[in-house]
Design a protein around this motif. Structure first.
Motif, PDB file in Angstrom:
ATOM      1  N   PHE A 119       1.639   4.370  -0.716  1.00 54.89           N
ATOM      2  CA  PHE A 119       1.824   2.987  -0.281  1.00 54.89           C
ATOM      3  C   PHE A 119       1.683   2.931   1.240  1.00 54.89           C
ATOM      4  CE2 PHE A 119       4.855   0.065   1.671  1.00 54.89           C
ATOM      5  CZ  PHE A 119       4.523  -1.146   1.076  1.00 54.89           C
ATOM      6  N   LYS A 120       1.000   1.905   1.716  1.00 49.49           N
ATOM      7  CA  LYS A 120       0.869   1.765   3.173  1.00 49.49           C
ATOM      8  C   LYS A 120       0.932   0.288   3.546  1.00 49.49           C
ATOM      9  CE  LYS A 120      -1.903   3.447   6.984  1.00 49.49           C
ATOM     10  NZ  LYS A 120      -3.194   4.025   7.358  1.00 49.49           N
ATOM     11  N   LYS A 121       1.889  -0.021   4.436  1.00 50.65           N
ATOM     12  CA  LYS A 121       2.010  -1.406   4.903  1.00 50.65           C
ATOM     13  C   LYS A 121       1.862  -1.442   6.410  1.00 50.65           C
ATOM     14  CE  LYS A 121       5.329  -5.130   5.568  1.00 50.65           C
ATOM     15  NZ  LYS A 121       4.952  -5.224   6.956  1.00 50.65           N
ATOM     16  N   GLN A 122       0.906  -2.220   6.852  1.00 52.54           N
ATOM     17  CA  GLN A 122       0.689  -2.372   8.299  1.00 52.54           C
ATOM     18  C   GLN A 122       1.660  -3.425   8.826  1.00 52.54           C
ATOM     19  OE1 GLN A 122      -1.312  -0.380   9.701  1.00 52.54           O
ATOM     20  NE2 GLN A 122      -2.886   0.195   8.211  1.00 52.54           N
ATOM     21  N   GLN A 123       1.870  -3.398  10.132  1.00 53.66           N
ATOM     22  CA  GLN A 123       2.768  -4.378  10.759  1.00 53.66           C
ATOM     23  C   GLN A 123       2.176  -5.788  10.596  1.00 53.66           C
ATOM     24  OE1 GLN A 123       3.918  -3.366  14.761  1.00 53.66           O
ATOM     25  NE2 GLN A 123       5.845  -4.451  14.492  1.00 53.66           N
ATOM     26  N   GLY A 124       3.025  -6.721  10.214  1.00 53.45           N
ATOM     27  CA  GLY A 124       2.573  -8.109  10.069  1.00 53.45           C
ATOM     28  C   GLY A 124       1.926  -8.404   8.721  1.00 53.45           C
ATOM     29  N   GLN A 125       1.664  -7.365   7.976  1.00 47.61           N
ATOM     30  CA  GLN A 125       1.035  -7.540   6.659  1.00 47.61           C
ATOM     31  C   GLN A 125       2.138  -7.761   5.612  1.00 47.61           C
ATOM     32  OE1 GLN A 125      -0.638  -3.892   5.170  1.00 47.61           O
ATOM     33  NE2 GLN A 125      -2.381  -4.931   4.260  1.00 47.61           N
ATOM     34  N   PRO A 126       2.001  -8.810   4.758  1.00 49.25           N
ATOM     35  CA  PRO A 126       3.045  -8.979   3.735  1.00 49.25           C
ATOM     36  C   PRO A 126       3.075  -7.770   2.786  1.00 49.25           C
ATOM     37  CG  PRO A 126       1.587 -10.883   3.805  1.00 49.25           C
ATOM     38  CD  PRO A 126       0.960  -9.835   4.659  1.00 49.25           C
ATOM     39  N   VAL A 127       4.273  -7.451   2.308  1.00 51.32           N
ATOM     40  CA  VAL A 127       4.437  -6.277   1.429  1.00 51.32           C
ATOM     41  C   VAL A 127       3.508  -6.374   0.213  1.00 51.32           C
ATOM     42  CG1 VAL A 127       6.068  -5.058  -0.071  1.00 51.32           C
ATOM     43  CG2 VAL A 127       6.800  -5.842   2.171  1.00 51.32           C
ATOM     44  N   SER A 128       3.390  -7.594  -0.316  1.00 53.27           N
ATOM     45  CA  SER A 128       2.573  -7.764  -1.530  1.00 53.27           C
ATOM     46  C   SER A 128       1.096  -7.465  -1.300  1.00 53.27           C
ATOM     47  CB  SER A 128       2.735  -9.179  -2.080  1.00 53.27           C
ATOM     48  OG  SER A 128       2.350 -10.099  -1.087  1.00 53.27           O
ATOM     49  N   GLN A 129       0.675  -7.528  -0.034  1.00 47.57           N
ATOM     50  CA  GLN A 129      -0.745  -7.253   0.253  1.00 47.57           C
ATOM     51  C   GLN A 129      -0.960  -5.853   0.821  1.00 47.57           C
ATOM     52  OE1 GLN A 129      -2.193 -10.500   2.724  1.00 47.57           O
ATOM     53  NE2 GLN A 129      -1.509 -11.987   1.205  1.00 47.57           N
ATOM     54  N   SER A 130       0.030  -4.995   0.680  1.00 44.33           N
ATOM     55  CA  SER A 130      -0.093  -3.628   1.197  1.00 44.33           C
ATOM     56  C   SER A 130      -1.078  -2.836   0.348  1.00 44.33           C
ATOM     57  CB  SER A 130       1.260  -2.927   1.135  1.00 44.33           C
ATOM     58  OG  SER A 130       2.239  -3.770   1.637  1.00 44.33           O
ATOM     59  N   ASP A 131      -1.466  -1.683   0.882  1.00 47.30           N
ATOM     60  CA  ASP A 131      -2.402  -0.833   0.141  1.00 47.30           C
ATOM     61  C   ASP A 131      -1.625   0.092  -0.782  1.00 47.30           C
ATOM     62  OD1 ASP A 131      -4.530  -1.822   1.616  1.00 47.30           O
ATOM     63  OD2 ASP A 131      -4.127  -0.410   3.246  1.00 47.30           O
ATOM     64  N   ILE A 132      -2.022   0.087  -2.041  1.00 47.87           N
ATOM     65  CA  ILE A 132      -1.464   1.047  -3.001  1.00 47.87           C
ATOM     66  C   ILE A 132      -2.642   1.875  -3.489  1.00 47.87           C
ATOM     67  CG2 ILE A 132      -0.575   1.293  -5.355  1.00 47.87           C
ATOM     68  CD1 ILE A 132       1.760   0.543  -3.913  1.00 47.87           C
ATOM     69  N   SER A 133      -2.594   3.156  -3.247  1.00 48.60           N
ATOM     70  CA  SER A 133      -3.720   4.000  -3.671  1.00 48.60           C
ATOM     71  C   SER A 133      -3.190   5.184  -4.483  1.00 48.60           C
ATOM     72  CB  SER A 133      -4.478   4.493  -2.443  1.00 48.60           C
ATOM     73  OG  SER A 133      -3.598   5.169  -1.575  1.00 48.60           O
ATOM     74  N   GLY A 134      -4.104   5.973  -4.996  1.00 52.20           N
ATOM     75  CA  GLY A 134      -3.706   7.167  -5.736  1.00 52.20           C
ATOM     76  C   GLY A 134      -4.182   7.168  -7.168  1.00 52.20           C
ATOM     77  N   SER A 135      -4.618   6.017  -7.656  1.00 49.59           N
ATOM     78  CA  SER A 135      -5.200   6.010  -9.003  1.00 49.59           C
ATOM     79  C   SER A 135      -6.091   4.784  -9.129  1.00 49.59           C
ATOM     80  CB  SER A 135      -4.117   5.993 -10.083  1.00 49.59           C
ATOM     81  OG  SER A 135      -3.580   4.712 -10.195  1.00 49.59           O
ATOM     82  N   LYS A 136      -7.064   4.895 -10.009  1.00 46.46           N
ATOM     83  CA  LYS A 136      -8.011   3.797 -10.197  1.00 46.46           C
ATOM     84  C   LYS A 136      -7.297   2.565 -10.762  1.00 46.46           C
ATOM     85  CE  LYS A 136     -12.710   3.085 -11.615  1.00 46.46           C
ATOM     86  NZ  LYS A 136     -13.734   3.339 -12.591  1.00 46.46           N
ATOM     87  N   ALA A 137      -6.247   2.847 -11.553  1.00 43.31           N
ATOM     88  CA  ALA A 137      -5.488   1.761 -12.178  1.00 43.31           C
ATOM     89  C   ALA A 137      -4.966   0.803 -11.112  1.00 43.31           C
ATOM     90  CB  ALA A 137      -4.336   2.334 -12.980  1.00 43.31           C
ATOM     91  N   ASN A 138      -4.561   1.363  -9.960  1.00 50.02           N
ATOM     92  CA  ASN A 138      -3.988   0.514  -8.922  1.00 50.02           C
ATOM     93  C   ASN A 138      -5.037  -0.304  -8.180  1.00 50.02           C
ATOM     94  OD1 ASN A 138      -1.086   0.866  -9.099  1.00 50.02           O
ATOM     95  ND2 ASN A 138      -1.600   3.025  -8.802  1.00 50.02           N
TER      96      ASN A 138
END
Lengths: 315, 128
Positions: A119-138
């Motif tokens: 999971f990666k959340k940049q400053q100012g970015q809403p949590v819901s729009q953060s990057d979730i990686s690690g599987s194609k499903a995500n």
């Protein structure tokens, strides 16, 4: 010494097994000072619980370090499951859900045994729009959530996501966004669902809806078959009745001759059997043909089937 | 006098453009099922609803349904029960902005069971 080795072996086996039933979540988040340095992971048993806040759903929690990093192992099964990662503001209870504003505090992800989710959340970015990686499903899940934000997205768009999805869970969630499907779309969904494991708890209502929507088709097909069978039976019944009516118009001698013909005898053999002239047999045969509306011996076979062997025997 | 008249007319015009329903409920062992009707005229721009709930005990759910009874986006549930049989407080905050495609009576539904806590809501219909 031997006993110690055995115990150590069992311990290692248990550790290996329990590791195998876990997935790993790691991440980096930048939050302002109003937020607690804690994170929570909830396992959501169904789509209905996606927006349910309850302490009972939280399976693991941990601390975020001063650099904003966190990492944790959490129980995960062989099949994909839906999870929610959330953060809380200072002073809020652990099971707090903030929906809709820029302060939205959660993000969903899919994981199964041995997955490593990041999971990666940049400053100012809403949590819901953060990057979730690690599987194609995500990535498929992210694409779905982006589409769901678009008010103009129709059923075809959601079904198309489900169709292309390699993750059954993302696919089922996409289908759950579609509503009021037409027959063509229902067929499409039917084809997609055929690829999934129907035992999954997720989307049970989708499978149920699909089954119900197809039950009427089975009833209609059954009804049509019943009507066809009834029509065939009725046709055969009336035809048999008509044939019997014609059959009764034959004289006893004619019936005897038909019986002998049906048993495979030639006109000559019939004449010998009944001890009559061949020409008489021929006359009888012509009369029989005329009465029964046939033109040759082969046509009489149909009557043999319809009238049955009893008449032939009687003859 | 003219200024006052202008102010009153402006206020009337503003009121015609926005319908606001606000309220708060103190939940004390409350078991309630309440639907707050929200009249939405044809062409209404949006329904904005803000909800803040703190639940010390019990269960509570909030949802918005369109005139056909279909659930709109948004809505949440809170449940204070824990796996161990105890209770832990839950909190929910919702800020939703729905573009109503169907005019008619929309409903803001609140359902609570043995609930203790506070419930605040504000619904605003922005009309054309």
């Amino acid at each position: 010494m031997r006993r110690h080795k055995l115990l150590l072996g069992i311990l290692l086996l248990i550790t290996a097994c329990s590791y195998g039933q876990q997935a790993k979540l790691s991440g980096h988040v930048i939050l302002d000072t109003s937020w607690a340095r804690k994170f929570y992971v909830s396992r959501l048993p169904g789509f209905d619980q996606m927006f349910t806040a309850s302490r009972a759903l939280i399976i693991v929690e941990g601390d975020i370090d001063t650099a904003g990093n966190f990492s944790i192992n959490f129980p995960a099964g062989k099949n994909e499951a839906l999870y929610r990662l959330h953060f809380i503001r200072k002073g809020d209870p652990a099971s707090t859900l903030i929906i809709g504003s820029r302060d939205v505090n959660h993000v969903f992800f899919i994981a199964k045994q041995a997955d490593e989710i990041h999971f990666k959340k940049q400053q100012g970015q809403p949590v819901s729009q953060s990057d979730i990686s690690g599987s194609k499903a995500n990535s498929e899940l992210n694409a779905l959530f982006k589409l769901a934000e678009d008010d103009t997205a129709g059923n075809n768009a959601f079904i198309s996501i489900a169709d292309k999805s390699t993750s059954p869970l993302a696919g089922l969630l996409a289908i759950s966004h579609a509503a009021g499907l037409n027959d063509k779309q229902k067929e499409w969904v039917h084809d997609i669902l055929a690829r999934y494991n129907q035992h999954t708890a997720y989307g049970a209502h989708i499978f149920q809806e699909y089954t119900i929507s197809n039950e009427w088709k089975l009833y209609v097909a059954g009804g049509i078959l019943f009507v066809i069978a009834l029509a065939i039976y009725g046709y055969r019944f009336y035809k048999r009745k008509a044939v019997l009516r014609i059959w009764r118009e034959l004289s006893q001698r004619e019936m005897d001759i038909v019986g002998l013909i049906l048993s495979g005898k030639s006109n000559k053999e019939v004449a010998l059997t009944l001890n009559i002239e061949l020409s008489t047999v021929k006359t009888h045969v012509n009369n029989i043909y005329a009465k029964l509306g046939v033109s040759n011996r082969k046509d009489l076979d149909i009557y043999k089937d319809l009238i049955g062997p009893s008449h032939a025997k009687r003859a | 006098m003219k200024k006052l008249l202008f102010f009153l007319l402006s206020l009337a015009a503003f009121q015609a453009k926005a319908q606001v329903i606000k309220g708060s409920i103190d939940l004390k062992d409350s078991t309630i099922t309440r639907s707050i009707p929200v009249e939405v005229a044809a062409g209404a721009k949006s329904i904005k609803f803000t909800v803040k709930v703190y639940l010390a005990l019990g269960e509570l759910s909030v949802s918005l349904t369109d005139p056909n009874g279909k659930k709109a986006s948004g809505g949440f549930s809170l449940d204070t029960r824990t796996k161990g049989g105890g209770n832990a407080p839950s909190k929910g905050e919702l800020s939703a902005d729905e573009t109503p495609k169907i005019p008619g009576t929309w409903k803001f539904n609140i359902k609570a069971k043995d609930a203790n806590g506070t419930f605040n809501y504000k619904i605003e219909v922005v009309e054309p």
